[in-house]
Enzyme design. Structure first.
Site, short mmCIF file in Angstrom:
data_model
loop_
_atom_site.label_atom_id
_atom_site.label_comp_id
_atom_site.label_asym_id
_atom_site.label_seq_id
_atom_site.Cartn_x
_atom_site.Cartn_y
_atom_site.Cartn_z
N LYS A 130 53.71 30.78 43.95
CA LYS A 130 53.27 30.14 42.69
C LYS A 130 53.31 28.63 42.90
CE LYS A 130 52.24 31.52 38.44
NZ LYS A 130 51.79 32.82 37.96
N ASP A 170 46.74 29.69 35.94
CA ASP A 170 47.86 30.14 35.10
C ASP A 170 47.76 29.22 33.86
OD1 ASP A 170 50.44 31.98 35.37
OD2 ASP A 170 51.14 30.15 34.42
N1 GLU Z 1 48.80 33.50 37.05
C1 GLU Z 1 48.48 34.88 37.02
C2 GLU Z 1 49.74 35.71 37.08
O1 GLU Z 1 50.75 35.30 36.54
C3 GLU Z 1 47.42 35.28 38.04
C4 GLU Z 1 47.69 34.93 39.46
C5 GLU Z 1 46.52 35.18 40.39
O2 GLU Z 1 45.47 35.63 39.98
O3 GLU Z 1 46.71 34.92 41.59
O4 GLU Z 1 49.80 36.80 37.60
#
Ligand code: GLU
Length: 450
Positions: A130, A170
């Protein structure tokens, strides 16, 4: 807390506290997973050997960098950028970028940690990570957001790639930001590497259903929870917190399946619309005009109430979908929901329920789904986007949506079966954590001490 852990696990959690002082969100996310391992801590020694758990709690790589940019008045601004690459046993690091003033190392680490287990549950070949920044896109012009994204990518590009680390959106990072980030990546590298970033627009390598996927997926998961209880969404009263990408498409899908979604929120308050929220208007206000919910209430008029003091969780409902942000639903809110007869709570956001709230739901036999299971549809569809990019193909809306629903049904089944197998029937938290932990642990054992 530590006293509730098996003696094989307690020292590992203590080590996490010591190594990561003050990172309360990270501690919370790690504790929840470690606590779920109690049933295997004594018997399944292969999952406890080679310091698997210790390695899982220490990210493979953590990158922190300066992001300088110039605002429209010509002032130089400095933000902090992060990318925490937590675990790549199952595939390249995969996870979103969050741009929000609250972003710090603890938040990025908790999100990255959750992402590892969520991604494992999807069954797709993706590891977890992340990133993000304490930059606030709210109130910034498009030109400012573009300059910020370009500066952010000027550092990030060297750490990412189709086989290394694949970012996405996100909170605060939608298709506008992904466009500017991808554009800068393409310019710096001189390569059109679509598979390096997901959440792209449909004309430049994006996947159909990716925008809708997290919200739709959450509701598909709820549909399965209700089906197991011999019920469905038809005629249910639903409350959804938030009004961003996850919330909007959870509202849309719940309404399509016959529910009435009566409330949603933003950081200024919440609206109650007893007729059922008008999703088209909501999208117009939030996605196109980037305005507050007050604009929704004004445009809708009539019986809509806009409430600025109090909690959205005081609105009575059968199904509650927290889709805003971490720790937004606490013990007090949980008690109110339970008193008002809530039957299902599924997390659309990442870790929106506090540990006390989760405990209260489970104790009261409210069906509770943790985000790593119920909101996995977003990242799962990102993996479908990567598949389409790798094969230089584009799939129809129907085909992609069908895959999404199959994936959510599959996650639900795995979680329920694992919970039963380990003697905790109906405990979606235990089922999700055990199933995903064992999957990642198996791969880590196979790959050796790396
Ligand atoms: N931010 C989203 C999550 O919390 C998606 C992440 C992504 O698609 O890589 O899963």
């Amino acid at each position: 807390m530590v006293e509730n852990l098996h003696p094989n696990l307690a020292p590992m959690y203590e080590e996490v506290l010591e190594r990561n002082p003050g990172e309360k969100e990270y501690h919370q996310a790690v504790y929840e997973v470690i606590h779920s391992l109690n049933p295997i801590a004594g018997q399944r020694s292969e999952y406890m050997q080679w310091s698997i758990l210790r390695r899982m709690c220490e990210p493979e790589r953590q990158i922190i960098f300066r992001v300088p940019w110039t605002d429209d008045e010509g002032n130089v601004r400095i933000n902090r950028g992060y990318r925490v690459e937590v675990n790549s046993a199952l595939g390249p690091f995969k996870g979103g970028l969050r741009f929000h003033p609250s972003v710090n190392l603890s938040i990025v680490k908790f999100l990255g940690f959750e992402q590892v287990y969520k991604n494992a549950l999807t069954g797709m070949p993706i590891g977890g990570g992340k990133g993000g920044s304490n930059f606030d896109p709210k109130g910034r012009s498009d030109a400012e957001v573009m300059r910020f994204c370009q500066s952010f990518m000027t550092e990030l590009y060297r750490h990412i790639g189709e086989y290394t680390d694949v970012p996405a959106g996100d909170i605060g990072v939608g298709s506008r930001e992904i466009g500017y980030l991808f554009g800068q990546y393409k310019r710096i590298t001189n390569r059109y590497e679509s598979g390096t970033i997901t959440g792209k627009g449909l004309t430049w390598g994006g996947s159909r259903v990716r925008t809708e996927a997290t919200g739709y997926g959450t509701v598909y998961f709820v549909k399965e929870m209700l089906a197991d209880a011999g019920d469905d969404l038809d005629g249910k009263r639903v409350v959804v917190s938030g009004s961003g990408n996850v919330a909007i498409y959870a509202i849309e899908k719940a309404a399509q399946l016959g529910a009435t979604v009566v409330a949603c929120s933003d950081s200024n308050g919440f609206v109650v619309d007893e007729q059922g929220l008008d999703v088209e208007l909501l999208r117009e206000v939030k996605e196109k005009r980037r305005e507050r919910l007050t604009a929704y209430a004004e445009a809708r008029g009539g019986s809509v109430r806009h409430v600025t003091d109090g909690s959205i969780w005081s609105v009575p409902c059968d199904v509650a979908l927290p889709c805003a942000t971490q720790n937004e639903l606490d013990g007090q809110a949980a008690r109110t929901l339970i008193d008002n007869g809530v039957r299902v709570v599924a997390e659309g956001a990442n870790m929106p329920c506090t540990p006390e709230a989760v405990h209260l739901f489970q104790e009261s036999h409210v069906l509770f789904a943790p985000g790593k299971a119920s909101n996995a549809g977003g990242v799962a569809t990102s993996a479908l986007e990567m598949q389409q990019n790798a094969s230089r193909d584009t799939w129809s809306f129907e085909a992609t949506d069908t895959r999404l629903e199959e994936i959510m049904t599959g996650i639900h089944r795995r979680v329920v079966e694992t919970a039963e197998e380990y003697g905790q029937p109906g405990d979606y938290v235990a089922g999700a954590n055990l199933a995903s932990y064992m999957k990642v642990a198996d791969a880590m054992v196979a790959l050796g001490v790396v």
